[in-house]
Design a protein around this motif. Sequence first.
Motif, PDB file in Angstrom:
ATOM      1  N   LYS A 188       0.942  -1.220   0.061  1.00 39.39           N
ATOM      2  CA  LYS A 188       0.041  -0.033  -0.009  1.00 39.39           C
ATOM      3  C   LYS A 188       0.912   1.377  -0.028  1.00 39.39           C
ATOM      4  O   LYS A 188       1.832   1.353   0.838  1.00 39.39           O
ATOM      5  CB  LYS A 188      -0.840   0.139   1.251  1.00 39.39           C
ATOM      6  CG  LYS A 188      -2.310  -1.093   1.359  1.00 39.39           C
ATOM      7  CD  LYS A 188      -2.736  -0.969   2.611  1.00 39.39           C
ATOM      8  CE  LYS A 188      -3.628  -2.038   2.728  1.00 39.39           C
ATOM      9  NZ  LYS A 188      -4.103  -2.315   4.191  1.00 39.39           N
ATOM     10  N   ILE A 232       1.901   4.980   0.506  1.00 38.67           N
ATOM     11  CA  ILE A 232       1.592   5.923   1.759  1.00 38.67           C
ATOM     12  C   ILE A 232       1.756   7.336   1.346  1.00 38.67           C
ATOM     13  O   ILE A 232       1.187   8.086   1.989  1.00 38.67           O
ATOM     14  CB  ILE A 232       2.256   5.888   2.875  1.00 38.67           C
ATOM     15  CG1 ILE A 232       3.812   5.700   2.735  1.00 38.67           C
ATOM     16  CG2 ILE A 232       1.997   4.523   3.763  1.00 38.67           C
ATOM     17  CD1 ILE A 232       4.777   5.515   3.888  1.00 38.67           C
ATOM     18  N   GLN A 247       7.149   1.028  -4.950  1.00 31.36           N
ATOM     19  CA  GLN A 247       7.239   1.499  -3.650  1.00 31.36           C
ATOM     20  C   GLN A 247       7.534   2.888  -3.412  1.00 31.36           C
ATOM     21  O   GLN A 247       8.088   3.411  -4.560  1.00 31.36           O
ATOM     22  CB  GLN A 247       8.409   0.642  -2.869  1.00 31.36           C
ATOM     23  CG  GLN A 247       8.123  -0.909  -2.742  1.00 31.36           C
ATOM     24  CD  GLN A 247       8.951  -1.663  -1.815  1.00 31.36           C
ATOM     25  OE1 GLN A 247       9.195  -2.809  -2.075  1.00 31.36           O
ATOM     26  NE2 GLN A 247       9.971  -0.760  -1.180  1.00 31.36           N
ATOM     27  N   ASP A 291       7.943  -1.742   7.396  1.00 32.54           N
ATOM     28  CA  ASP A 291       6.806  -1.260   6.899  1.00 32.54           C
ATOM     29  C   ASP A 291       6.751   0.059   6.964  1.00 32.54           C
ATOM     30  O   ASP A 291       6.239   0.955   6.255  1.00 32.54           O
ATOM     31  CB  ASP A 291       5.528  -1.857   7.274  1.00 32.54           C
ATOM     32  CG  ASP A 291       5.249  -3.237   6.788  1.00 32.54           C
ATOM     33  OD1 ASP A 291       6.235  -3.763   5.996  1.00 32.54           O
ATOM     34  OD2 ASP A 291       4.250  -3.971   7.028  1.00 32.54           O
ATOM     35  N   ALA A 292       7.526   0.932   8.277  1.00 31.59           N
ATOM     36  CA  ALA A 292       7.437   2.027   8.404  1.00 31.59           C
ATOM     37  C   ALA A 292       8.492   2.725   7.628  1.00 31.59           C
ATOM     38  O   ALA A 292       8.100   3.934   7.317  1.00 31.59           O
ATOM     39  CB  ALA A 292       8.118   2.324  10.071  1.00 31.59           C
ATOM     40  N   GLY A 327       6.757   1.077   3.511  1.00 32.21           N
ATOM     41  CA  GLY A 327       5.313   1.118   3.188  1.00 32.21           C
ATOM     42  C   GLY A 327       4.735  -0.097   3.749  1.00 32.21           C
ATOM     43  O   GLY A 327       5.092  -1.029   3.919  1.00 32.21           O
ATOM     44  N   ASP A 328       3.536   0.014   3.881  1.00 34.67           N
ATOM     45  CA  ASP A 328       2.839  -0.996   4.480  1.00 34.67           C
ATOM     46  C   ASP A 328       2.757  -2.275   3.588  1.00 34.67           C
ATOM     47  O   ASP A 328       2.475  -2.267   2.494  1.00 34.67           O
ATOM     48  CB  ASP A 328       1.220  -0.540   4.768  1.00 34.67           C
ATOM     49  CG  ASP A 328       0.896   0.308   6.064  1.00 34.67           C
ATOM     50  OD1 ASP A 328       2.119   0.592   6.538  1.00 34.67           O
ATOM     51  OD2 ASP A 328      -0.010   0.995   5.953  1.00 34.67           O
ATOM     52  N   GLY A 329       2.609  -3.496   4.315  1.00 39.54           N
ATOM     53  CA  GLY A 329       2.600  -4.601   3.505  1.00 39.54           C
ATOM     54  C   GLY A 329       4.100  -4.956   2.734  1.00 39.54           C
ATOM     55  O   GLY A 329       4.342  -6.303   2.221  1.00 39.54           O
TER      56      GLY A 329
END
Lengths: 110, 355
Positions: free
Chosen positions: B4, B6, B70, B177-178, B181-183
């Motif tokens: 996902k 961000i 990403q 992830d931080a 990016g998430d996932g």
Amino acid sequence: MANYFNSEDLKKFGNITEFQKPMGDKFFEYYTEVFKEGALTVREKSLIALAVAHAVQCPYCIDAYSSDCLKKGADEEQMMEAVHVAAAIKGGATLVFGVQMMNHVKDNTM
Amino acid sequence: MGVKQISKSLKASGNALGDHFYQLKVLSQKDIHDGAYENFHKKLKSLNVDAIKVSELEIFQINIGKLCNQTCSHCHVDAGPDRKEENMSFETLERCLYLIKTYNFKKVDITGGAPEMNAYFRWFVEECTKAGVEVMVRCNLTIIMANKKYHDLPDFFKANHVHVISSLPSFSAMRTDAQRGDGVFEDSIAALKMLNAVGFGQEDSGLIIDLVYNPSGAYLPGDQKSLEAEFKRQLKRKFDIVFNSLFAITNLPVSRFLDYLLETGKYLDYMHELVGAFNPSTLDGLMCKNTISISWDGFMYDCDFNQMLDLKFTGKAKHIDDFDFEEILNRKIIVNNHCYGCTAGAGSSCGGEIA
């Protein structure tokens, strides 16, 4: 004194030699030796230091060893587990005195 | 689960740091009145080093494009899904291939963005392999999971004996992830398992997968060997994943990481940490001494960071169309204050520590 704890003071830790140099120098030499890679890795030592920092509730040490653990590659889960180890020992140290309390109660009651 | 996004790239969001001139202005310290640090040029002069010179031309590094699946928060390329315009053309890749063959470069290092998203990526890798050149691909791992058409990348890498180099800043999801990016962590682990399954990282397979670690904040990386041991232990224990080596890389104050430093008020502290950790013994191992970095539009730079700051080669030959081997071999490398990143502590390069 406005504040008992000032995070900027951590940077001045080395200045303790100003009032007593030989002992201060010996302490820092010992400190450096302790944290070198040995039977324990530098990361393990940093995690132990983080746990002890919480147990002795030293805000300087908590800042210093949170940063150091990150640098040494420890992750959040490991760092929080280390804090739980400190909490378990501190909690256990309180609770084990419960045996003394129970002994006292049993000695003094029917 | 899929990555996902961000945020947009700095360029797409209209951030001033999307402009390399503004980045250079920040690095020049012109607006800093208190707490300025010694300029990198002066630091070299104090060591009687007039210039950093090229040792050999060994690695031909190509930034094939800024398009990426990403939008990592530290990315010095400012890559992302919205960077669709900056992609190397077939003609430019053909010219690169000609130069690699003609001047006997030993290694080709393909980076991006996600290099696999360039339409001519596979053709180029195959041609380099046919020519007997070692090919390194900086694969972000999640691209393998991003779309069906990329699921066969592990087999493609294997068929071409590609040296895969992939970023993984942590062996846990929270920090990965931080930063990326998430996932990203979940997809990275799935991709690493696919790479392991075809032989990458496995003993005696001859197929190499190296991981790249970079700090998730404004601090220097720890000892590379120690980090590698911990990553190997944790990835094996948690996911049964194996890899060859871990490269510990310092975040340079460029593009999105510079934005992070400025936004969080950590810029000066970080620069002072880098300057304080300056290590002269890193100077002999700097990657700019044996690498040339080519941008998507064919311009030549001393490294990928100089590329992002648009600090082109000194001398007349600035574009691959004007490639002049002797001039490039004898050029002076352009340095600026971001170079403190490669010279701090144990040093930093695309291959990790250098001192």
